[in-house]
Structures are given as C-alpha cells and as structure tokens.
Enzyme design. Structure first.
Site, PDB file in Angstrom:
ATOM      1  N   GLU A 135       0.839  -1.204   0.000  1.00 53.33           N
ATOM      2  CA  GLU A 135       0.000   0.000   0.000  1.00 53.33           C
ATOM      3  C   GLU A 135       0.875   1.255   0.000  1.00 53.33           C
ATOM      4  O   GLU A 135       1.490   1.595   1.007  1.00 53.33           O
ATOM      5  CB  GLU A 135      -0.927   0.038   1.218  1.00 53.33           C
ATOM      6  CG  GLU A 135      -1.826   1.279   1.210  1.00 53.33           C
ATOM      7  CD  GLU A 135      -2.708   1.402   2.426  1.00 53.33           C
ATOM      8  OE1 GLU A 135      -3.294   2.490   2.606  1.00 53.33           O
ATOM      9  OE2 GLU A 135      -2.809   0.428   3.193  1.00 53.33           O
ATOM     10  N   LYS A 157      -8.854 -15.658  15.212  1.00 52.31           N
ATOM     11  CA  LYS A 157      -8.985 -15.269  13.804  1.00 52.31           C
ATOM     12  C   LYS A 157     -10.414 -14.939  13.402  1.00 52.31           C
ATOM     13  O   LYS A 157     -10.829 -15.172  12.260  1.00 52.31           O
ATOM     14  CB  LYS A 157      -8.403 -16.366  12.893  1.00 52.31           C
ATOM     15  CG  LYS A 157      -6.931 -16.632  13.182  1.00 52.31           C
ATOM     16  CD  LYS A 157      -6.359 -17.782  12.398  1.00 52.31           C
ATOM     17  CE  LYS A 157      -4.904 -18.024  12.810  1.00 52.31           C
ATOM     18  NZ  LYS A 157      -4.309 -19.196  12.165  1.00 52.31           N
ATOM     19  N   ASP A 179       1.474 -14.545  12.387  1.00 51.55           N
ATOM     20  CA  ASP A 179       0.353 -15.178  11.687  1.00 51.55           C
ATOM     21  C   ASP A 179      -0.550 -14.079  11.156  1.00 51.55           C
ATOM     22  O   ASP A 179      -1.262 -13.418  11.916  1.00 51.55           O
ATOM     23  CB  ASP A 179      -0.414 -16.083  12.652  1.00 51.55           C
ATOM     24  CG  ASP A 179      -1.463 -16.930  11.949  1.00 51.55           C
ATOM     25  OD1 ASP A 179      -1.972 -16.503  10.891  1.00 51.55           O
ATOM     26  OD2 ASP A 179      -1.786 -18.025  12.456  1.00 51.55           O
ATOM     27  N   HIS A 215      -2.572  10.513  -0.955  1.00 49.31           N
ATOM     28  CA  HIS A 215      -2.768   9.281  -1.714  1.00 49.31           C
ATOM     29  C   HIS A 215      -2.579   9.495  -3.198  1.00 49.31           C
ATOM     30  O   HIS A 215      -2.086   8.618  -3.910  1.00 49.31           O
ATOM     31  CB  HIS A 215      -4.156   8.691  -1.412  1.00 49.31           C
ATOM     32  CG  HIS A 215      -4.174   7.857  -0.163  1.00 49.31           C
ATOM     33  ND1 HIS A 215      -3.925   6.513  -0.179  1.00 49.31           N
ATOM     34  CD2 HIS A 215      -4.400   8.196   1.133  1.00 49.31           C
ATOM     35  CE1 HIS A 215      -4.001   6.041   1.064  1.00 49.31           C
ATOM     36  NE2 HIS A 215      -4.285   7.039   1.857  1.00 49.31           N
TER      37      HIS A 215
END
Length: 407
Positions: free
Chosen positions: A102, A231, A306, A402
């Site tokens: 990004e 998760k 993870d 951006h």
C-alpha cells in the site's frame, strides 16, 4: 542413482506414479517446489517463474510453514522511524519494519513517528498477557453444567498439572467457565512466554480435556468452541484480551501539532470522537480506530507473525483529547495482539531480519520480554499511524497524499 529433476518429477506426477503433495519424499524441497511450479504452469497456462526467486532454503519452510510449496511471494519492506519508545520491555530509538504493497502507508507512519519524536517520544506498556483456547463440552442439562463448573473451579490445580505436562515453557494461568444451556465452554488462558503459542496451548488444553472427561460426565465436543476466539472478530477479545493487551500514548505540544501537522489538537480530538468512536459505534464495529490494521498487518508480515490474526490485532481503541494546557493527548489500546519472537514464521530469514531490526529476535531474558517488546513496537507504530491519519483528515490532506504516493 540419477538425481531427480523438476521435469522428471513433474512427469511422474502427471503419470500418476507419485502424488503432488508427496514430492518432498522423492527429492529435496527446492527441486520439489520447482516441479510443482512446472506442473502448475502447464496446467494453468501461467508464467510462474517469479515465484522461484526466493532467498531461503525451501526445506526451512516445508512442513513448518507451508505445504505444496511452489515458491515465495515477495512483499516490499520499508522502515518507519527511528522512533523514541519508552516501554516496559522496549526502550530507545527503533526503526519499525513494515512489509506492505500500500503506497503512502510507510510514509504516513514515518511522519507520525517524526512528530512523536518532536513530542519527546511515545510511552508503551503491555497490560495483560495470555493466549487462550476454549473447548466446548456437552452436558445433560444446566444442573450438570453447574456441576462441571464447580469441578473445574475446585480442580484447577489438576488441570494445570495436566496441561503443563505437555510443555516446557507454557504456564496455565486460569480457566474461565461459560455456560449456555447444556453447553459448557472453558476458556483456558496461558502464559506462552516469547511464543505466540497457539500450537502450545492447543496441545496443552487437549491434555486437560482428557482429565475432565475422565473425572466428570461431560463430553468434549470440540477442542475449540469459538470462545477463544481465534482469527474472528469477537467482543470477548476486546474485553478480556487475547495474546497481549498493549497500549501506547503520546502528548504532542500544540505548536508541534500546528507547525508539523497543520491542524489543531481540538480538530484531531473532534475527528477522533465523531469518526473513530461515534462512527464506529454506528457501524457496529469492534475496532474504534482509524486504521490500526495497517500498522499491525505491515509489521506482522515483516516479522513472521500469523497474518490472519490481524483480525484480533486491529481490535483497538484510539482516544484523543485536548489537555488543560491546550496540547494533544493521543492513545491507542490494542486488546488482543497475538505475537511471538520464536516459532512460526519468525525463523525465516527475511522475517528474522525484521525482528533483528527491532532487536527482539528469539527468546528474551527474562522469558517473554522479547514478545512484550514486539507488542510495544507494534503499538507505537499504530499510534504513529493514527496520529498521522487523523491529522491528514484535520488538514484535509488525505486525498492529496494518496494521489501523490498511493498510485
């Protein structure tokens, strides 16, 4: 005997002589991965050569980190900082390693780090630690459920002995029961030291469950009953914590806010209330923040964590207020940051380098200190990111940043 080649292995798979997932039994891991690339390329009619350009021995990843390996994905890695940290386990100026695709993210967090430095640095502390696993048991009725809860409370020492017999590092801290009709969930919480510890606590909890089934009328339905909660977005993690609960804060003088961020403490505080708190509440969000997931995900990828546990790691609350002196107080509290500096992906060379940048690779002295230090570093990265983004919204520079950096 002739050494197998990727081409000969691929032909043997195509002819049904050996199986795709068993190639490592017939050749070294790098040759097996090359054979799979050849098969995938032919079947999918795709150019996968770039996947074969990686900087570690496939044998180091096979089995412990990946199955059916064909290669590796490379993600650009940058650093933000250095940023001054006053932590319980991490102190001094540290670069923050971040892997992301990004554009503008590292630049934004880097700007936040610079402003944090101008304010004298950030403070960070781990406030709670414990990895959880919550099996679900079936009982006949609520009377039997109460009997099981009572047994667990009276025999926590027995469960501790059973669980800790499976590990040389983990310690069972407590077991919290939850009853729903004829379902009993037992949330086991462990100190896993410098490991993230999911495998450790799963194995330990299974041993404790065997003891419960042997001594009570309860039947284990599943080793995970989703009250862990791993998760998945879950309020229990926001309230009770999972992994490490860690917070970071900074007080930024008014003149620094105005000169460096081109806005005011009052504007940042108002945006945080209306966007991060009210807006998130209206959306039914569990995370009351601007983009904590960005810092968590980038540092997870850079340090071998993870990546799926970004779900819980982004379960954070950002607060902002104007102090009586007119300065800006900003904090970020991450309730369930599941990190480790040993095990999992932390041993792969590039991820180990990310941990080395922070000075937290491997087991800490005392045990658990490196895991705490990593958590504090991520919290400071999230704090810098929140400060920068809230300021960009206050100065109305978000879209231009951006446009310049994110395309």
């Amino acid at each position: 005997m002739t050494e197998p080649t990727p081409a000969s292995l691929a032909d043997r798979v195509s002819e049904g002589e050996i199986r795709f997932h068993e190639l490592e039994a017939h050749a070294d891991a790098n040759t097996a991965a090359a054979a799979r690339r050849r098969l995938v390329s032919e079947t999918a009619d795709a150019d996968v050569d770039a996947l074969g350009e990686y900087a570690f021995d496939a044998a180091d990843a096979h089995g412990s980190n990946i199955e059916n390996m064909v290669g590796a994905v490379q993600v650009p890695m940058g650093v933000a900082g250095p940023v001054a940290v006053d932590g319980g386990a991490l102190s001094g100026e540290r670069y923050l390693p971040m892997a992301t695709t990004e554009g503008a993210l590292v630049a934004s967090i880097n700007r936040g780090c610079s402003v944090v430095n101008d304010a004298g640095g950030a403070t960070a502390r781990v406030t709670k630690s414990g990895m959880t696993r919550a099996p679900i048991f079936r009982v006949a009725d609520v009377a039997e459920a109460e009997a099981l809860v009572s047994w667990v409370r009276d025999n926590e020492g027995v469960l501790r002995e059973a669980a800790e017999s499976t590990t040389s590092h983990g310690e069972l801290l407590d077991v919290t029961p939850y009853v729903v009709g004829n379902n009993v969930y037992l949330r086991f919480r462990y100190d896993t030291k410098d490991a993230m510890g999911m495998n450790m606590v799963t194995i330990a909890t299974r041993e404790a469950c065997d003891e419960i089934e042997a001594e009570t009328d309860a039947s284990l339905v599943a080793l995970s009953g989703n009250l862990c909660s791993d998760k998945k977005p879950a309020a229990i993690n926001a309230v009770e914590g999972r992994g490490r609960s860690v917070a970071a804060d900074v007080e930024v003088p008014r003149e620094v806010v105005e000169e460096r961020l081109h806005t005011t403490p009052e504007s940042i505080a108002e945006i945080n209330t209306r966007k991060n708190l009210v807006g998130s509440a209206k959306a039914g969000g569990l995370g009351f923040n601007a983009h904590v997931a960005n810092a968590v995900a980038a540092m997870f990828l850079a340090t071998g964590q993870d990546e799926a546990q970004v779900v819980e790691g982004a379960n954070a609350i950002t607060t902002a207020e104007t102090t009586p002196e007119g300065d800006l107080y900003l904090s970020v509290s991450l309730a369930s940051l599941e990190v480790g500096t040993v095990g999992g992906g932390t041993g792969l060379p590039t991820q180990a380098a990310g941990l080395d940048i922070l000075g937290v690779r491997g087991g800490g002295d005392p045990a658990g200190s490196n895991g705490d230090a990593l958590a504090e570093a991520i919290a400071v990265g999230a704090l810098a990111g929140e400060l920068s983004l809230l300021a960009a919204l206050g100065s109305r520079h978000l879209s231009s940043a951006h446009a310049d950096l994110g395309r």
